[in-house]
Design a protein around this motif. Structure first.
Motif, PDB file in Angstrom:
ATOM      1  N   GLU A  80       0.835  -1.205   0.000  1.00 44.53           N
ATOM      2  CA  GLU A  80       0.000   0.000   0.000  1.00 44.53           C
ATOM      3  C   GLU A  80       0.866   1.249   0.000  1.00 44.53           C
ATOM      4  OE1 GLU A  80      -3.420   0.727   0.598  1.00 44.53           O
ATOM      5  OE2 GLU A  80      -4.259  -1.293   0.773  1.00 44.53           O
ATOM      6  N   GLU A  81       1.832   1.276   0.939  1.00 43.40           N
ATOM      7  CA  GLU A  81       2.672   2.474   1.103  1.00 43.40           C
ATOM      8  C   GLU A  81       3.481   2.782  -0.146  1.00 43.40           C
ATOM      9  OE1 GLU A  81       5.160   2.147   4.609  1.00 43.40           O
ATOM     10  OE2 GLU A  81       3.451   1.268   5.674  1.00 43.40           O
ATOM     11  N   THR A  82       3.959   1.741  -0.816  1.00 42.60           N
ATOM     12  CA  THR A  82       4.825   1.949  -1.969  1.00 42.60           C
ATOM     13  C   THR A  82       4.042   2.109  -3.263  1.00 42.60           C
ATOM     14  OG1 THR A  82       4.957  -0.438  -2.246  1.00 42.60           O
ATOM     15  CG2 THR A  82       6.722   0.602  -0.980  1.00 42.60           C
ATOM     16  N   GLY A  83       2.727   1.849  -3.193  1.00 44.07           N
ATOM     17  CA  GLY A  83       1.927   1.933  -4.412  1.00 44.07           C
ATOM     18  C   GLY A  83       1.937   0.650  -5.224  1.00 44.07           C
ATOM     19  N   LEU A  84       2.734  -0.332  -4.783  1.00 43.27           N
ATOM     20  CA  LEU A  84       2.770  -1.619  -5.500  1.00 43.27           C
ATOM     21  C   LEU A  84       1.423  -2.325  -5.468  1.00 43.27           C
ATOM     22  CD1 LEU A  84       6.227  -3.178  -4.549  1.00 43.27           C
ATOM     23  CD2 LEU A  84       5.327  -2.809  -6.857  1.00 43.27           C
ATOM     24  N   ILE A  85       0.579  -1.925  -4.512  1.00 39.99           N
ATOM     25  CA  ILE A  85      -0.750  -2.534  -4.410  1.00 39.99           C
ATOM     26  C   ILE A  85      -1.552  -2.296  -5.697  1.00 39.99           C
ATOM     27  CG2 ILE A  85      -1.936  -0.529  -3.377  1.00 39.99           C
ATOM     28  CD1 ILE A  85      -2.436  -4.212  -2.324  1.00 39.99           C
ATOM     29  N   VAL A  86      -1.205  -1.249  -6.447  1.00 42.63           N
ATOM     30  CA  VAL A  86      -1.976  -0.964  -7.660  1.00 42.63           C
ATOM     31  C   VAL A  86      -1.748  -2.038  -8.731  1.00 42.63           C
ATOM     32  CG1 VAL A  86      -2.457   0.697  -9.491  1.00 42.63           C
ATOM     33  CG2 VAL A  86      -2.127   1.506  -7.138  1.00 42.63           C
ATOM     34  N   PRO A  87      -0.478  -2.254  -9.179  1.00 42.91           N
ATOM     35  CA  PRO A  87      -0.284  -3.351 -10.135  1.00 42.91           C
ATOM     36  C   PRO A  87      -0.654  -4.720  -9.559  1.00 42.91           C
ATOM     37  CG  PRO A  87       1.840  -2.422  -9.440  1.00 42.91           C
ATOM     38  CD  PRO A  87       0.772  -1.506  -8.939  1.00 42.91           C
ATOM     39  N   LEU A  88      -0.386  -4.900  -8.263  1.00 46.90           N
ATOM     40  CA  LEU A  88      -0.718  -6.171  -7.624  1.00 46.90           C
ATOM     41  C   LEU A  88      -2.236  -6.405  -7.635  1.00 46.90           C
ATOM     42  CD1 LEU A  88       0.633  -8.519  -6.229  1.00 46.90           C
ATOM     43  CD2 LEU A  88       0.672  -7.211  -4.097  1.00 46.90           C
ATOM     44  N   GLY A  89      -2.970  -5.363  -7.316  1.00 42.34           N
ATOM     45  CA  GLY A  89      -4.433  -5.457  -7.311  1.00 42.34           C
ATOM     46  C   GLY A  89      -4.994  -5.768  -8.696  1.00 42.34           C
ATOM     47  N   PHE A  90      -4.388  -5.178  -9.723  1.00 43.14           N
ATOM     48  CA  PHE A  90      -4.863  -5.485 -11.074  1.00 43.14           C
ATOM     49  C   PHE A  90      -4.479  -6.903 -11.490  1.00 43.14           C
ATOM     50  CE2 PHE A  90      -5.439  -0.860 -11.514  1.00 43.14           C
ATOM     51  CZ  PHE A  90      -6.752  -0.883 -11.948  1.00 43.14           C
ATOM     52  N   TRP A  91      -3.351  -7.382 -10.975  1.00 42.00           N
ATOM     53  CA  TRP A  91      -3.001  -8.786 -11.243  1.00 42.00           C
ATOM     54  C   TRP A  91      -4.059  -9.719 -10.619  1.00 42.00           C
ATOM     55  CZ3 TRP A  91      -2.284 -12.965  -8.142  1.00 42.00           C
ATOM     56  CH2 TRP A  91      -1.900 -14.125  -8.819  1.00 42.00           C
ATOM     57  N   VAL A  92      -4.456  -9.414  -9.387  1.00 44.87           N
ATOM     58  CA  VAL A  92      -5.477 -10.224  -8.695  1.00 44.87           C
ATOM     59  C   VAL A  92      -6.775 -10.217  -9.513  1.00 44.87           C
ATOM     60  CG1 VAL A  92      -6.954 -10.376  -6.634  1.00 44.87           C
ATOM     61  CG2 VAL A  92      -4.516  -9.842  -6.377  1.00 44.87           C
ATOM     62  N   LEU A  93      -7.178  -9.024  -9.923  1.00 44.21           N
ATOM     63  CA  LEU A  93      -8.425  -8.895 -10.688  1.00 44.21           C
ATOM     64  C   LEU A  93      -8.361  -9.719 -11.969  1.00 44.21           C
ATOM     65  CD1 LEU A  93     -11.179  -7.395 -10.904  1.00 44.21           C
ATOM     66  CD2 LEU A  93      -9.975  -5.686 -12.295  1.00 44.21           C
ATOM     67  N   GLU A  94      -7.238  -9.621 -12.672  1.00 42.23           N
ATOM     68  CA  GLU A  94      -7.117 -10.329 -13.943  1.00 42.23           C
ATOM     69  C   GLU A  94      -7.118 -11.838 -13.739  1.00 42.23           C
ATOM     70  OE1 GLU A  94      -5.089  -8.381 -16.888  1.00 42.23           O
ATOM     71  OE2 GLU A  94      -5.095 -10.084 -18.272  1.00 42.23           O
ATOM     72  N   ASP A  95      -6.424 -12.294 -12.705  1.00 40.08           N
ATOM     73  CA  ASP A  95      -6.390 -13.737 -12.440  1.00 40.08           C
ATOM     74  C   ASP A  95      -7.794 -14.249 -12.094  1.00 40.08           C
ATOM     75  OD1 ASP A  95      -4.255 -15.735 -12.508  1.00 40.08           O
ATOM     76  OD2 ASP A  95      -4.880 -16.189 -10.445  1.00 40.08           O
ATOM     77  N   ALA A  96      -8.521 -13.492 -11.281  1.00 41.92           N
ATOM     78  CA  ALA A  96      -9.887 -13.880 -10.904  1.00 41.92           C
ATOM     79  C   ALA A  96     -10.789 -13.894 -12.145  1.00 41.92           C
ATOM     80  CB  ALA A  96     -10.435 -12.924  -9.842  1.00 41.92           C
ATOM     81  N   CYS A  97     -10.628 -12.901 -13.018  1.00 43.28           N
ATOM     82  CA  CYS A  97     -11.461 -12.837 -14.223  1.00 43.28           C
ATOM     83  C   CYS A  97     -11.151 -13.993 -15.180  1.00 43.28           C
ATOM     84  CB  CYS A  97     -11.294 -11.492 -14.934  1.00 43.28           C
ATOM     85  SG  CYS A  97     -12.151 -10.158 -14.072  1.00 43.28           S
TER      86      CYS A  97
END
Ligand code: C2E
Ligand code: CA
Ligand code: CA
Ligand code: CA
Length: 279
Positions: A80-97
């Motif tokens: 969260e602090e480093t902003g890595l949660i953004v690409p990580l979150g989109f990876w999660v979304l894509e894998d789930a989709c």
């Protein structure tokens, strides 16, 4: 005393330095992990009071090369602090989709829903809506099978902007759940302004069933309010029969917790869908 103070100061500085170094190491490891496909999803089933599995919440895990499987509390704050949660979150979304699209071709599984956690930081990205649309286009997933779990921290101070983004996504068919309901800086006023479909009763409440009558009253109130607003209610962290009985008595909609299943790898979740095969 002077030298003692000096020692304490040196100790403090060394400890600070160690923390900074550990964080820097973890941050570069996280970047490498994202590039090196070390993340995976676990699936935790969500069931009706009849015991039917309607879908799962996907929960992020890090398969670390030496430390083994790392749960989110070991890295999510730094992400969260480093902003890595953004690409990580989109990876999660894509894998789930991708998984939803895979199930869409399987008769017994095409109705399954997946709930994906979205951090406030990711949701606030200016192009969030566009990027979600791209993931749906790329994977071919049915948006009506997708539920985004948001937290109250994301709504804070910005109800109108939040509502606008949610409405664009809702127009695609995506549904929304308010996670950890009642634990944040809640304001009931947002409840009528956001296009919510579901709220999740936090496990910190569920775990006090049987112990704390005031918490039981809060849970009853949350479930009653949800029913009046025509929202689903998911109870999270259900671990005991006693908790389940209380929640069923008050007509909660869905249940999630160790009583049914821990978050498990995909193959294990799919095995739960075919109980006759593993019995
Ligand atoms: P959360 O969204 O509130 O997820 C529920 C957490 O409760 C999960 O912890 C789950 O394993 C745990 N849990 C479920 N049932 C029970 C139970 O019966 N008893 C107990 N003691 N715990 C139960 P987990 O997987 O460690 O995830 C922790 C948090 O990390 C999540 O809390 C969420 O805030 C965050 N997280 C996980 N995956 C993601 C992700 O893909 N993106 C983002 N932004 N955050 C994530
Ligand atoms: Ca969640
Ligand atoms: Ca939660
Ligand atoms: Ca939580």
């Amino acid at each position: 005393a002077k030298s003692e103070g000096g020692n304490a100061m040196r100790f403090f500085e060394a400890a600070m330095q160690a923390t900074i170094t550990a964080r820097a190491t973890l941050e570069s490891e996280l970047r490498a992990a994202l590039a090196g496909h070390q993340f995976l999803l676990h699936y935790q089933s969500q069931v009706t009071s009849e015991g039917r599995i309607v879908g799962a919440e996907v929960l992020l895990r890090w398969q670390h090369p030496t430390r083994g499987l790392v749960p989110p509390f070991g890295f999510i704050d730094l992400a969260e602090e480093t902003g890595l949660i953004v690409p990580l979150g989109f990876w999660v979304l894509e894998d789930a989709c991708k998984q939803l699209e895979h199930w869409a071709h399987h008769p017994g599984r095409r109705d399954l829903e997946l709930a994906v956690n979205v951090s406030a930081r990711q949701f606030r990205e200016e192009d969030f809506v566009q990027r979600v649309r791209e993931v749906l286009d790329r994977t071919g997933a049915d948006p009506t099978r997708l539920k985004l779990e948001l937290t109250e921290s994301l709504v804070q101070n910005n109800v109108a902007a939040t509502a606008e983004k949610m409405k664009s996504l809702a127009a695609m068919g995506i549904r929304f759940s308010m996670d950890d309901f009642g634990t944040g800086y809640s304001s009931l006023s947002y409840m009528t302004q956001l296009p919510l479909n579901q709220i999740k009763v936090d496990k910190s409440f569920v775990q006090k069933i049987g112990d704390d009558p005031k918490v039981e009253l809060i849970i009853q109130t949350i479930i009653g309010m949800a029913r009046n607003l025509e929202l689903e209610v998911v109870a999270e962290g259900v671990e005991t029969r006693q908790q389940l009985a209380f929640l069923e008595k008050h007509r909660c909609t869905l249940y999630q917790g160790y009583l049914f299943s821990k978050p498990v790898p995909l193959a294990e979740f799919e095995a739960q869908l075919d109980p006759e095969i593993i019995a």
